[in-house]
Design a protein around this motif. Structure first.
Motif, PDB file in Angstrom:
ATOM      1  N   THR A  79       2.618  10.314 -57.040  1.00  0.00           N
ATOM      2  CA  THR A  79       3.064   9.045 -57.607  1.00  0.00           C
ATOM      3  C   THR A  79       2.287   8.777 -58.891  1.00  0.00           C
ATOM      4  O   THR A  79       1.208   9.327 -59.113  1.00  0.00           O
ATOM      5  CB  THR A  79       2.844   7.881 -56.626  1.00  0.00           C
ATOM      6  OG1 THR A  79       1.438   7.709 -56.395  1.00  0.00           O
ATOM      7  CG2 THR A  79       3.551   8.152 -55.300  1.00  0.00           C
ATOM      8  N   ASP A  80       2.845   7.924 -59.713  1.00  0.00           N
ATOM      9  CA  ASP A  80       2.190   7.537 -60.969  1.00  0.00           C
ATOM     10  C   ASP A  80       1.008   6.637 -60.655  1.00  0.00           C
ATOM     11  O   ASP A  80       1.160   5.579 -60.043  1.00  0.00           O
ATOM     12  CB  ASP A  80       3.204   6.812 -61.857  1.00  0.00           C
ATOM     13  CG  ASP A  80       2.608   6.385 -63.188  1.00  0.00           C
ATOM     14  OD1 ASP A  80       1.468   6.772 -63.492  1.00  0.00           O
ATOM     15  OD2 ASP A  80       3.298   5.656 -63.922  1.00  0.00           O
ATOM     16  N   ALA A  92       9.384   5.342 -56.029  1.00  0.00           N
ATOM     17  CA  ALA A  92       9.816   6.325 -57.027  1.00  0.00           C
ATOM     18  C   ALA A  92       9.724   7.756 -56.505  1.00  0.00           C
ATOM     19  O   ALA A  92      10.488   8.633 -56.944  1.00  0.00           O
ATOM     20  CB  ALA A  92       8.967   6.183 -58.292  1.00  0.00           C
ATOM     21  N   GLY A  93       8.813   8.005 -55.556  1.00  0.00           N
ATOM     22  CA  GLY A  93       8.669   9.363 -55.035  1.00  0.00           C
ATOM     23  C   GLY A  93       9.422   9.629 -53.753  1.00  0.00           C
ATOM     24  O   GLY A  93       9.430  10.761 -53.254  1.00  0.00           O
ATOM     25  N   TYR A 144       1.096  11.004 -52.871  1.00  0.00           N
ATOM     26  CA  TYR A 144      -0.302  11.121 -53.290  1.00  0.00           C
ATOM     27  C   TYR A 144      -0.444  10.609 -54.720  1.00  0.00           C
ATOM     28  O   TYR A 144       0.259  11.078 -55.623  1.00  0.00           O
ATOM     29  CB  TYR A 144      -0.749  12.587 -53.208  1.00  0.00           C
ATOM     30  CG  TYR A 144      -2.220  12.813 -53.468  1.00  0.00           C
ATOM     31  CD1 TYR A 144      -3.123  12.859 -52.413  1.00  0.00           C
ATOM     32  CD2 TYR A 144      -2.711  12.958 -54.762  1.00  0.00           C
ATOM     33  CE1 TYR A 144      -4.484  13.055 -52.649  1.00  0.00           C
ATOM     34  CE2 TYR A 144      -4.062  13.148 -55.006  1.00  0.00           C
ATOM     35  CZ  TYR A 144      -4.941  13.194 -53.942  1.00  0.00           C
ATOM     36  OH  TYR A 144      -6.281  13.383 -54.177  1.00  0.00           O
ATOM     37  N   PRO A 145      -1.369   9.684 -54.958  1.00  0.00           N
ATOM     38  CA  PRO A 145      -1.493   9.110 -56.303  1.00  0.00           C
ATOM     39  C   PRO A 145      -2.221  10.032 -57.282  1.00  0.00           C
ATOM     40  O   PRO A 145      -3.378  10.395 -57.064  1.00  0.00           O
ATOM     41  CB  PRO A 145      -2.302   7.831 -56.058  1.00  0.00           C
ATOM     42  CG  PRO A 145      -3.128   8.144 -54.842  1.00  0.00           C
ATOM     43  CD  PRO A 145      -2.282   9.056 -53.993  1.00  0.00           C
ATOM     44  N   GLY A 146      -1.536  10.403 -58.335  1.00  0.00           N
ATOM     45  CA  GLY A 146      -2.168  11.199 -59.378  1.00  0.00           C
ATOM     46  C   GLY A 146      -2.558  12.589 -58.937  1.00  0.00           C
ATOM     47  O   GLY A 146      -1.922  13.193 -58.065  1.00  0.00           O
ATOM     48  N   HIS A 147      -3.635  13.114 -59.522  1.00  0.00           N
ATOM     49  CA  HIS A 147      -4.098  14.473 -59.256  1.00  0.00           C
ATOM     50  C   HIS A 147      -5.620  14.471 -59.180  1.00  0.00           C
ATOM     51  O   HIS A 147      -6.296  14.295 -60.196  1.00  0.00           O
ATOM     52  CB  HIS A 147      -3.644  15.422 -60.374  1.00  0.00           C
ATOM     53  CG  HIS A 147      -2.157  15.540 -60.497  1.00  0.00           C
ATOM     54  ND1 HIS A 147      -1.417  16.489 -59.837  1.00  0.00           N
ATOM     55  CD2 HIS A 147      -1.270  14.788 -61.192  1.00  0.00           C
ATOM     56  CE1 HIS A 147      -0.140  16.335 -60.132  1.00  0.00           C
ATOM     57  NE2 HIS A 147      -0.020  15.297 -60.960  1.00  0.00           N
ATOM     58  N   SER A 177       1.961  -0.581 -55.610  1.00  0.00           N
ATOM     59  CA  SER A 177       3.132  -1.455 -55.689  1.00  0.00           C
ATOM     60  C   SER A 177       4.387  -0.730 -55.197  1.00  0.00           C
ATOM     61  O   SER A 177       4.482   0.496 -55.259  1.00  0.00           O
ATOM     62  CB  SER A 177       3.347  -1.927 -57.127  1.00  0.00           C
ATOM     63  OG  SER A 177       3.662  -0.831 -57.972  1.00  0.00           O
ATOM     64  N   PRO A 178       5.373  -1.486 -54.686  1.00  0.00           N
ATOM     65  CA  PRO A 178       6.594  -0.868 -54.159  1.00  0.00           C
ATOM     66  C   PRO A 178       7.291   0.041 -55.166  1.00  0.00           C
ATOM     67  O   PRO A 178       7.796   1.111 -54.799  1.00  0.00           O
ATOM     68  CB  PRO A 178       7.466  -2.074 -53.793  1.00  0.00           C
ATOM     69  CG  PRO A 178       6.492  -3.172 -53.527  1.00  0.00           C
ATOM     70  CD  PRO A 178       5.360  -2.952 -54.481  1.00  0.00           C
TER      71      PRO A 178
END
Length: 245
Positions: A35-36, A58-59, A8-11, A52-53
């Motif tokens: 994810t960032d 990263a997660g 999930y991207p961000g918050h 992006s990959p």
């Protein structure tokens, strides 16, 4: 127990996931890894970077440690901006990195529309018009007839995350069309889990929202059948079908 993983991207509206876990009322666990997000902007260049990959993989290790059986990139705009083929490449790379069945919210919408047998849909988006247009183009590539599209011009996920029931209901009403068999609300930053039933009662047709279809897609990947009427028509249909592109 079935553990399902979500990147999930961000918050913004991640609290929809523990809420849906309770609504499912079974031995299903929804594991969310953030994810960032990079730059918080509903702008094509920023969205391409968000999906992006490097940011997704990263997660992956954290998700593997949760015992997840499948993983879904819980982001619509950060997948459909890559186009139909690019979004497939994104999911294939995620599956390889995770060693798990993988999908994204954009494909979740396409599969859920097919599951409902909705020949025509309306899109009610929080995004600016140009970004909403990319989602419509993605759906058309999936064979979905988009009869109406509305963008709201909201730039940041942070702002979308502040919307409550009244704003969500107004968005769905404004985006509906008499010829649409279903209305799609495509932003995972939008809180919708608590409102799906209200939306369907108000509009009198199936409603598909980003976090709702994301969870349904993970269940589909894990071959799980769950009847959860409070999550709308999509979760009152059994069994969950196996959809192949």
């Amino acid at each position: 127990m079935t553990a399902l993983g979500f990147l999930y991207p961000g918050h913004s509206a991640e609290d929809d996931y523990p809420r849906m876990e309770q609504m499912l009322g079974s031995d299903i666990r929804l594991q969310v890894v953030h994810t960032d997000i990079g730059e918080d902007a509903h702008r094509v260049d920023a969205l391409l970077e968000m999906g992006s990959p490097a940011r997704l993989t990263a997660g992956v290790e954290e998700l593997r440690l949760t015992g997840a059986e499948a993983v879904v990139w819980a982001c619509t705009s950060g997948s459909f901006v890559f186009g139909w083929e690019g979004a497939h490449d994104q999911v294939r790379a995620l599956a390889r990195a995770a060693g798990l069945p993988a999908s994204s919210t954009s494909f979740a919408f396409a599969h859920a529309v097919r599951e409902l047998g909705a020949g025509r849909v309306a899109v009610a988006a929080t995004y600016p018009e140009d970004v909403a247009g990319h989602f419509s183009a993605f759906l058309k590539s999936a064979g979905v007839d988009v009869v109406a599209m509305r963008g709201s011009g909201i730039i940041t996920a942070a702002e979308v995350g502040t919307w409550g029931r009244d704003e969500v209901l107004a968005l769905a009403r404004a985006g509906d069309h008499p010829d649409a068999d279903a209305v799609l609300l495509p932003d995972t930053a939008l809180h919708t889990a608590a409102y799906v039933q209200d939306l369907e009662d108000d509009l009198g047709k199936p409603i598909l929202t980003a976090n709702q279809v994301t969870v349904w897609e993970a269940l589909r990947l894990a071959s799980r059948r769950v009847n959860a009427p409070t999550l709308g028509t999509l979760f009152r249909r059994e069994p969950v079908v196996q959809v192949h592109d």
